[in-house]
Design an enzyme around this catalytic site. Sequence first.
Site, PDB file in Angstrom:
ATOM      1  N   VAL A  77       0.857  -1.174   0.000  1.00  0.00           N
ATOM      2  CA  VAL A  77       0.000   0.000   0.000  1.00  0.00           C
ATOM      3  C   VAL A  77       0.900   1.233   0.000  1.00  0.00           C
ATOM      4  CG1 VAL A  77      -1.712   1.249   1.375  1.00  0.00           C
ATOM      5  CG2 VAL A  77      -1.761  -1.251   1.292  1.00  0.00           C
ATOM      6  N   CYS A  78       0.661   2.152  -0.913  1.00  0.00           N
ATOM      7  CA  CYS A  78       1.496   3.349  -1.004  1.00  0.00           C
ATOM      8  C   CYS A  78       1.306   4.247   0.215  1.00  0.00           C
ATOM      9  CB  CYS A  78       1.168   4.143  -2.258  1.00  0.00           C
ATOM     10  SG  CYS A  78       1.993   5.742  -2.296  1.00  0.00           S
ATOM     11  N   VAL A  79       2.399   4.585   0.868  1.00  0.00           N
ATOM     12  CA  VAL A  79       2.322   5.329   2.133  1.00  0.00           C
ATOM     13  C   VAL A  79       1.727   6.728   1.954  1.00  0.00           C
ATOM     14  CG1 VAL A  79       4.746   6.094   2.008  1.00  0.00           C
ATOM     15  CG2 VAL A  79       3.590   6.053   4.201  1.00  0.00           C
ATOM     16  N   ALA A  82      -1.897   6.431   1.231  1.00  0.00           N
ATOM     17  CA  ALA A  82      -2.582   5.861   2.395  1.00  0.00           C
ATOM     18  C   ALA A  82      -2.798   6.908   3.489  1.00  0.00           C
ATOM     19  CB  ALA A  82      -1.790   4.682   2.938  1.00  0.00           C
TER      20      ALA A  82
END
Lengths: 119, 143, 100
Positions: A77-79, A82
């Site tokens: 999941v892309c920080v 997110a």
Amino acid sequence: MKFGIMVNEGPFTHQASDSAYHFAKAALDKGHQVLRIFFYYDGVNNANKLSQPQADDRNLIKLWGELGKEHNLDLVVCVAAALRRGIKEEILAEGFRISGLGQLIEAGVAADRLVVFGD
Amino acid sequence: MEDQFEDLFDIEGVKKKFMFVNRKAPYGTIYALEVLEAVLISAAFEQHAAIVFVDDGVYQIKKGQDTKAINMKNFSPTFKIIEMEKEDADEDPDMDMVWRIIVEKESMEARGFTPDDFVIDVEVLSSAELGAFMEEQDVILSG
Amino acid sequence: MLHTVNKSPYERANLDSCLRLAQKGSAILLYEDGVYAAVKDADASAKIEGALKDLSVFVLGPDLAARGIEENRLINGVVVVDYGGFVDLVGEHGPTQTWL
């Protein structure tokens, strides 16, 4: 063949995550490798364990986690995406991890094919 | 957890051609902003990159954007950073990284624009030229 | 290469953009709401009928079935594939451009 997959939408509003899931499953069934599935934009909502779909509907958050567990998939999941959307470690569904956008580029470099699913 | 995947990602010295296809207008949706972030990260991996504006994507680089009254971040200055990355890559003989910034002619003209309307210098390619160039890519990211 | 289109040709211009750039010999996969472009005797049929002269066109069966589009309504020459076929198409054709 080595595949990378990018998922750009959440599990409800668009069909993108469903399509990506079926694609990943079919690729694995054919004996291909899926190096990484990268969740970007609203796609990060696929990792929200607080989500409660209705009982008679598919639960993509769970399905992704189960597929990940079965095939030891790297669900990233892309920080940055997110954080914007309130997806943090404490609400991260099983099987996912949060990391940087560099992981997408890395998957693009390492995979034979990178396929994008979105709206 | 990351370590167990490390052997799958032996990318030392691997160079690929990335294309970032921007087809969405800015502000109405977030796609344009987040694709920019991906473009900037690819520079850190020293990959070849083509940043392409097609359809409503050409609105992203229109000069004179002023977002004060809608209280959103004006991200058009970020394209200057991309232009600088490209110039660095062009000028540094030790850097094996070719970047191109391309606008599709048909999309530009359909919207009544010329290259003077844009915040950055662009190459203008016809649909046929861009379509042929697309075939040469390794990875095409669209948002 | 492979182009994929997931939008109805009646709602958005994604298919038009795809057809404008797609080179002779490449493949197009219609899936999700993109499958409506593969229906014959409809206002948008001419787009795919024209494309078939230079390109191969595929449509995702599970998305057709979900939308109640019977295969006998498809434009002649369009090939129905399942998700496994989708994977094969990606594998066989260089890069994939997803027309989102």
